[in-house]
Design an enzyme around this catalytic site. Structure first.
Site, PDB file in Angstrom:
ATOM      1  N   VAL A 554       0.825  -1.198   0.000  1.00 22.03           N
ATOM      2  CA  VAL A 554       0.000   0.000   0.000  1.00 22.03           C
ATOM      3  C   VAL A 554       0.866   1.257   0.000  1.00 22.03           C
ATOM      4  CG1 VAL A 554      -1.995  -1.076   1.095  1.00 22.03           C
ATOM      5  CG2 VAL A 554      -0.189  -0.083   2.531  1.00 22.03           C
ATOM      6  N   ASP A 555       2.196   1.076   0.005  1.00 20.19           N
ATOM      7  CA  ASP A 555       3.090   2.230  -0.041  1.00 20.19           C
ATOM      8  C   ASP A 555       3.682   2.343  -1.445  1.00 20.19           C
ATOM      9  OD1 ASP A 555       4.699   0.026  -0.057  1.00 20.19           O
ATOM     10  OD2 ASP A 555       5.780   0.526   1.785  1.00 20.19           O
ATOM     11  N   ASP A 556       4.704   3.156  -1.609  1.00 16.61           N
ATOM     12  CA  ASP A 556       5.257   3.355  -2.948  1.00 16.61           C
ATOM     13  C   ASP A 556       6.340   2.336  -3.265  1.00 16.61           C
ATOM     14  OD1 ASP A 556       3.555   5.454  -3.481  1.00 16.61           O
ATOM     15  OD2 ASP A 556       4.817   6.837  -2.347  1.00 16.61           O
TER      16      ASP A 556
END
Ligand code: WTA
Length: 685
Positions: A554-556
């Site tokens: 869910v992060d980059d």
């Protein structure tokens, strides 16, 4: 049964397992359960949900008792102090701090080798090594491995490597790779293995960060039909790091004659030394450096949301106990097993489940130098049959690519020796799971879909084969001592069936202790997003039976073929090109690789788009990070969608990249809503 429901959070799995205990039939199409065969379950290390629940419950209620009993099976020169585990897991209460078995004095190399040799495993094969070319192989017994490790350890000591010093290892899958890791561990040196697919710039970045005493490599390696000149890459990296104030006095190079002749290898007199010229001259015994359980064992760089790779630090005692235990249970390991993990030692999987976990268990490990589809798509099964591999651990990306190559490459091999299969690195889609199960495993071998991370050191959520039914695509239930929780965006724990952010409540022995030289970033990245928890960066849902389903980062961070790549790293490589003004990178779904890299690129004013420039941009990323991080698609972008405060709206870019144009959502908050239309127009140009 009621009493089994008292578990705190990982308890999500309890209702379903209770149903199994009650004897409900769950192997229905609708539920899509795959039950372990009775024959498998009856011989398994954990044979039933009841047995698991009893052990799990104890591991949560009495972690000190649970883990110290297991730890006592290893050799400790001195036992740990009164407190088995000391932790602060909550940033609101001060700095994050995790300690396991503090005060305990041990050595992981001793426990891997000397202890197993003394227990009578000296003549057992530790490594079967299979070369890239058919018919090229080698074998090392535990005694031989111990001798070779001691020779390298003595050499390292002789050139001045001491406890706590960093050693960079940039080697392909030769036996010398785990040998060198173990040699470092023996003398208390902190190894940092850099995957040999990383470019010279990535390597020099790591050299500059950890300032190693020595860099260990080989002249070249053949992978498939390609030769990779590793020593040249190291030469460039050392030149770069020297210019940045970190010089390297010694570069030890293994002479891999099958790939490149010694006389054709570029050489720096006074700095470079051939492994074969020095290592074999050293004694085959070497006293171990006794270490505190909390002394560092290794650091391994991994990608995060920002540009600079993070040096994940693992320590000695907890990591030892945790990797050994997870290996034993998640693969239902038995002394007669032959184990093959296709991961490279350059990644965490190769640390915990090629080297330490299996060797601590006295297992026989297959190492393979080459590419899984060389000389043809059947090579993996050729290796399985040749060594009678019983536990086969790989990544979904390989499963999917072999699936595409067709069943005939699989079915012409026997694979009768296989008993347990494993998957790691990314979510495995149910259709790939079924193919793995039905075709590779002949509907006979349970699959351990192990969810874990570089940071966690070992498995966190994983089936215990034989103990409970599996569901294609789910990593199922937590390992002993692990309390997964799902939180909402406010960090509030959600119970029961739900989706949200996957966190972990309280520590486990294999947890990383810090980021090298940056404890603040450790706290900010992992412990501040949801105070009181470790945040994994993964999205996850839990079904009605309490099974966990990982849904991706869910992060980059993008996951390409199981390799973790930070979007920021790729962007910073792209913008280093003089013609690139701005770049935004997102991941898009890919049939084989799981995700592929999709880059939106804005050029400097007046520079025209061209195929040549596209190639040049891709090359820039290959050079700065490595071939595995090369974008699959460059999308020319006259402008990027930004909020009025200048933040790039990646949500919109992801939708454009995956051509979900009817799901762009609200674009009215954009500074210049028109850029979206421009991007769509240029999508396939
Ligand atoms: C992903 C690799 C779904 C996840 C051991 C995690 C998985 C990242 C699984 C860590 C799995 C790993 N199912 N996703 N079984 N295993 N992942 O640090 O997104 O290279 O956060 O460690 O891989 O990657 P890393």
């Amino acid at each position: 049964l009621e009493s089994m429901k008292i578990l705190p959070s990982g308890a999500g799995c309890i209702p379903h397992l209770n149903a199994v205990i009650l004897g409900e039939s769950l192997a229905t199409e609708e539920n899509d359960y795959v039950l372990p065969s009775e024959q498998f379950a009856s011989q398994a290390n954990v044979q039933s949900p009841e047995q698991y629940l009893k052990m799990y419950k104890r591991s949560i209620e009495d972690p000190a008792g649970f883990w110290s009993e297991i730890a006592s099976e290893f050799y400790w020169k001195q036992k740990w102090g009164d407190q088995v585990c000391k932790e602060n897991f909550d940033v609101r209460k001060g700095n994050i701090n995790i300690e396991w078995f503090k005060g305990g004095i041990t050595n992981i190399c001793y426990n891997c080798l000397d202890r197993n040799v003394e227990a009578g495993l000296g003549d057992k094969v530790a490594f079967y090594w299979e070369g890239n070319e058919l018919g090229v192989d080698a074998t090392l017994t535990y005694t031989q491995l111990l001798h070779q490790v001691c020779q390298v350890a003595n050499y390292l000591k002789d050139i001045g490597v001491k406890k706590g010093d960093a050693v960079i290892i940039y080697l392909p899958m030769l036996m010398e790779l785990p040998i060198t890791m173990l040699a470092c561990a023996r003398i208390g040196a902190v190894h940092s293995v850099v995957f040999a697919g990383f470019s010279s710039e990535s390597l020099s970045q790591r050299i500059i960060d950890c300032k190693p005493k020595v860099v260990i490599t080989c002249n070249a390696v053949k992978r498939g039909s390609k030769v990779i000149y590793l020593k040249d890459i190291v030469d460039t990296a050392i030149k770069d790091s020297t210019q940045n104030g970190v010089s390297i006095d010694v570069c030890l190079a293994y002479d891999n004659a099958s790939a490149l002749k010694r006389e054709d290898t570029k050489w720096t007199e006074g700095r470079d030394i051939w492994w074969q010229d020095v290592v074999p001259r050293y004694p085959t015994t070497c006293p171990v450096e006794w270490l505190d359980a909390e002394d560092p064992l290794f650091l391994l760089y991994t990608s995060g949301s920002t540009g600079k790779p993070k040096g994940v630090v693992h320590t000695t005692g907890g990591y030892m106990v945790y990797t050994a235990t997870t290996f034993k249970y998640a693969f239902d390991y038995k002394p007669s097993d032959i184990y093959w993990c296709t991961a490279d030692c350059g990644w965490i999987t190769g640390h915990s489940y090629v080297t330490y976990g299996p060797i601590l268990n006295g297992a026989t490990v297959v190492l393979y130098e080459g590419a899984p589809n060389y000389p043809d798509a059947g090579r993996s099964w050729n290796i399985v049959d040749k060594y009678k591999v019983s536990i086969f651990y790989t990544a979904p990306t390989l499963v999917r690519s072999l699936m595409r190559d067709g069943d005939e490459h699989v079915t012409r091999y026997s694979r009768k020796s296989l008993r347990v299969l494993g998957s790691v690195g990314e979510p495995i889609n149910p259709s790939a799971w079924r193919w793995f199960y039905n075709v590779i495993g002949d509907s006979r071998c349970p699959i351990s879909d192990t969810w874990w991370q570089t940071e966690t050191g070992g498995f966190m959520i994983t089936p215990l084969p034989g103990a409970w039914p599996q569901k294609p695509g789910s990593a199922t239930c937590p390992f002993f001592g692990v309390q997964p929780v799902i939180v909402d965006e406010n960090g509030v724990e959600i119970e029961g069936e739900c989706s949200g952010y996957l966190c972990v409540k309280s520590s486990w022995p294999g947890a990383f202790r810090t980021l090298y030289g940056d404890h603040e970033r450790y706290e900010t990245t992992y412990f501040k997003p949801f105070a009181g928890y470790y945040f994994s960066g993964d999205g996850c849902s839990r079904d009605k039976d309490g099974y966990y389903w990982l849904t991706g980062r869910v992060d980059d961070v993008i996951n390409v073929s199981g390799h973790r790549i930070g979007t920021a790293e790729v962007e910073s490589a792209l913008v280093s090109h003089p013609k690139c003004a701005e770049a935004a990178v997102v991941g898009v779904e890919h049939e084989v690789k799981g995700q592929s890299i999709y880059a939106f690129v804005t050029l400097v004013d007046g520079v025209p788009y061209s195929e040549e420039l596209r190639k040049d941009l891709v090359l820039t990323v290959r050079k700065q990070i490595g071939a595995f991080a090369a974008p699959d698609k460059i999308h020319w972008a006259p402008g990027l969608p930004k909020t009025r405060s200048g933040k790039i709206m990646r949500r919109i870019l992801r939708k454009i990249a995956s051509r979900q144009l009817d799901e762009l959502g609200d674009t009215s908050t954009l500074a210049e809503p028109n850029v979206v239309n421009q991007l769509i127009e240029l999508a396939d140009s």
